[in-house]
Design an enzyme around this catalytic site. Structure first.
Site, mmCIF file in Angstrom:
data_model
loop_
_atom_site.group_PDB
_atom_site.id
_atom_site.type_symbol
_atom_site.label_atom_id
_atom_site.label_comp_id
_atom_site.label_asym_id
_atom_site.label_seq_id
_atom_site.Cartn_x
_atom_site.Cartn_y
_atom_site.Cartn_z
ATOM 1 N N TYR A 143 5.070 5.513 -3.572
ATOM 2 C CA TYR A 143 4.000 4.465 -3.356
ATOM 3 C C TYR A 143 3.224 4.970 -2.129
ATOM 4 O O TYR A 143 3.939 5.084 -0.888
ATOM 5 C CB TYR A 143 4.768 3.279 -3.133
ATOM 6 C CG TYR A 143 3.423 2.053 -2.858
ATOM 7 C CD1 TYR A 143 2.616 2.018 -3.935
ATOM 8 C CD2 TYR A 143 3.350 1.279 -1.611
ATOM 9 C CE1 TYR A 143 1.611 0.669 -3.436
ATOM 10 C CE2 TYR A 143 2.490 0.456 -1.338
ATOM 11 C CZ TYR A 143 1.525 0.257 -2.375
ATOM 12 O OH TYR A 143 0.533 -0.799 -2.109
ATOM 13 N N ASP A 245 3.196 11.018 4.691
ATOM 14 C CA ASP A 245 3.027 9.489 4.786
ATOM 15 C C ASP A 245 4.165 8.842 5.468
ATOM 16 O O ASP A 245 5.115 8.580 5.161
ATOM 17 C CB ASP A 245 2.710 9.013 3.281
ATOM 18 C CG ASP A 245 2.483 7.594 3.281
ATOM 19 O OD1 ASP A 245 2.345 6.776 4.467
ATOM 20 O OD2 ASP A 245 2.100 7.045 2.311
ATOM 21 N N LYS A 272 1.534 -0.250 9.195
ATOM 22 C CA LYS A 272 2.598 -1.096 9.534
ATOM 23 C C LYS A 272 3.087 -1.175 11.059
ATOM 24 O O LYS A 272 2.218 -1.757 11.842
ATOM 25 C CB LYS A 272 3.882 -0.585 8.791
ATOM 26 C CG LYS A 272 3.561 -0.415 7.105
ATOM 27 C CD LYS A 272 4.308 -1.240 6.239
ATOM 28 C CE LYS A 272 3.934 -0.784 4.931
ATOM 29 N NZ LYS A 272 4.170 -1.738 3.820
HETATM 30 C C1 LIG Z 1 4.553 4.772 2.468
HETATM 31 C C2 LIG Z 1 3.299 3.711 2.202
HETATM 32 N N1 LIG Z 1 2.275 4.156 2.388
HETATM 33 C C3 LIG Z 1 1.362 3.419 2.451
HETATM 34 C C4 LIG Z 1 1.335 2.320 1.951
HETATM 35 C C5 LIG Z 1 -0.017 1.223 2.103
HETATM 36 O O1 LIG Z 1 -0.040 0.467 3.380
HETATM 37 P P1 LIG Z 1 -0.843 -1.044 3.184
HETATM 38 O O2 LIG Z 1 -0.297 -1.950 2.437
HETATM 39 O O3 LIG Z 1 -1.084 -0.970 4.688
HETATM 40 O O4 LIG Z 1 -2.439 -0.551 2.601
HETATM 41 C C6 LIG Z 1 2.509 1.760 2.044
HETATM 42 C C7 LIG Z 1 2.789 0.199 1.967
HETATM 43 O O5 LIG Z 1 3.571 -0.216 1.805
HETATM 44 C C8 LIG Z 1 3.793 2.586 2.142
HETATM 45 O O6 LIG Z 1 4.828 1.769 1.914
#
Ligand SMILES: Cc1ncc(COP(=O)(O)O)c(C=O)c1O
Length: 441
Positions: A143, A245, A272
């Site tokens: 994700y 990421d 986050k």
């Molecule tokens: C690993 C990872 N990347 C990207 C995102 C996307 O972040 P956002 O919800 O702030 O768009 C998330 C969200 O949970 C995530 O867990």
């Protein structure tokens, strides 16, 4: 007790469904049969509109690290609110947060945006602008937010997911263009050999590999060293960038998980915790790559990028007030707390004879209602019976004053005390016992 049709939460959901599709603005707050509506949060605990209190072991899907309404963040934000929230001018707070993050994690440059989704999208576009290539590779089940290309195979299922060593790209959203699937190579997590082969086959037109080193939907398995080395080594060999990421994993240490694992990505995506509880995202990395955002020789940048609320004052001062409190001792404490919880849950599984397991690292954990080894998405994916069990366990915990994610991922905050962790473990033990005895009744 949840669910309670006469509760204020249930009534709010009835109203919500008339004006919001499915009653919510994000699928992740949905709980069946209705979401819990929060009234306030203080430290490690949240109180709902019916006056029920829950230990927050979800922490807005890992975004909250100090606890709710942290006094230092609240003070910084309150002060800034009196001075204005968003300007069409640059701010010193943006420079200060950028300096802190670059210094801690060794980034040359960083650029802020408003969410992890936006950060990943921007990083992918930066990799394309830098390499002149269009395709990306990502891990099956990984994700990375809601950008089309990284959503591919997010919830792939047996029947269409294809060969485990060369997973088929499966659309996540109805209407996903075929071109998106064609531009996304799907990799099997922790399979070094298959990953090397896929990266070499598609390498000539790959802009980047997007990788999370503790992917929650992949089950939070420990990453194999050989797999990590393959991703980094073969990406370099074929001229693709590595985008790490760290939207979640940046809470694992002062330099994120990259520093702990000794990885040197070309680009890193953040979100986050770096916003101190406010909407945030960021792309960071090597100067040479980050230069795609800069006009070279007076020409337009290769990647022009705006964003009305990017680096807004509130997020920047909140992020700074949060990150300044996260010193090495804070990260160590989070890790110790996580070990206690993971160890405690393992002991509960052993005592009850329940064939479950716990994965995770630092302040993050994931409960699995089965004992098959979890190395990748296919191992971790719940079958319908497992998904139903986790939903029932979630409800058992809710009724014992603990708020987890519905699929078993949990996240700790620095506001939690030893007593709070005991409460969490007692709720898991009692909730599991109740669930097991109702299954045998
Ligand atoms: C690993 C990872 N990347 C990207 C995102 C996307 O972040 P956002 O919800 O702030 O768009 C998330 C969200 O949970 C995530 O867990």
């Amino acid at each position: 007790m949840y669910p309670d049709p006469s509760s204020r939460s249930a009534a709010l959901y009835e109203r919500a469904r008339r004006v919001l599709p499915d009653g919510v603005s994000r699928g992740t707050v949905r709980v069946d049969p209705y979401p819990v509506y929060v009234a306030s949060g203080q430290g490690a605990w949240v109180t709902d509109v019916d006056g029920n209190r829950y230990l927050d072991a979800n922490n807005n899907y890992t975004a909250i690290v100090l606890g709710h309404a942290d006094p230092v963040v609240t003070e910084a934000v309150t002060r800034q609110l009196g001075r204005g929230s968003a300007f069409s001018l640059a701010t010193e707070a943006e420079v200060r947060l950028a300096e802190l993050l670059c210094e801690r994690a060794g980034f040359d440059r960083i650029r802020f945006c408003n969410s992890g989704t936006e950060a990943v999208m921007t990083a992918v576009k930066a990799a394309r602008a830098f390499t002149g290539r269009t395709r990306i590779a990502k891990v099956e089940g990984g994700y990375h937010g809601a950008y089309d290309h990284v959503e591919v195979s997010l919830d792939a299922a047996g029947g269409t997911w294809g060969d485990p060593t060369a997973p088929t790209g499966v659309p996540y959203a109805a209407g996903t263009p075929a071109s998106v699937l064609a531009e996304t190579v799907v990799l099997p997590y922790n399979d070094a050999e298959a990953t090397a082969s896929l990266l070499r086959t598609h390498g000539h037109d790959l802009a980047a590999v997007v990788l999370d080193t503790l992917p929650s939907r992949v089950g939070m398995p420990e990453p194999d060293r050989a797999f990590l080395d393959t991703v980094f080594g073969v990406a370099r060999e074929v001229g693709a960038l590595v985008i790490l990421d760290e939207v979640i994993t940046f809470r694992l240490g002062p330099g994120g998980n990259a520093a702990r694992l000794g990885l040197q990505p070309d680009l890193t995506t953040l979100g986050k915790i770096i916003g101190g509880g406010f909407p945030v995202g960021a792309v960071a990395g090597r100067a040479e790559v980050m230069d795609v955002f800069s006009p070279l020789d007076g020409a337009r940048p290769r990647l022009p990028a705006g964003g009305t609320f990017s680096a807004n004052s509130i997020t920047m001062v909140a992020g700074l007030a949060c990150m300044e409190q996260l010193d090495t001792a804070a990260f160590d404490r989070l890790a110790t707390m996580g070990e206690r919880v993971r160890g405690g849950v393992r002991a509960i599984f052993a005592e009850t004879g329940f064939p479950g397991q716990v994965t995770g690292d630092g302040s993050l954990f994931r409960l699995h209602p089965h004992d098959r080894p979890v190395r990748n998405y296919r191992d971790a994916r719940h079958d319908p019976a497992e998904a139903a069990f986790m939903a029932r366990l979630h409800r058992q915990l809710l009724n014992r004053g603990v708020y987890l994610t519905t699929y078993g991922m949990g996240c700790l905050s620095l506001a939690m005390t030893d007593v709070d962790l005991g409460h969490l473990l007692d709720a898991v033990a009692d909730g599991l016992r109740a669930e097991l005895s109702s299954a045998t009744a």
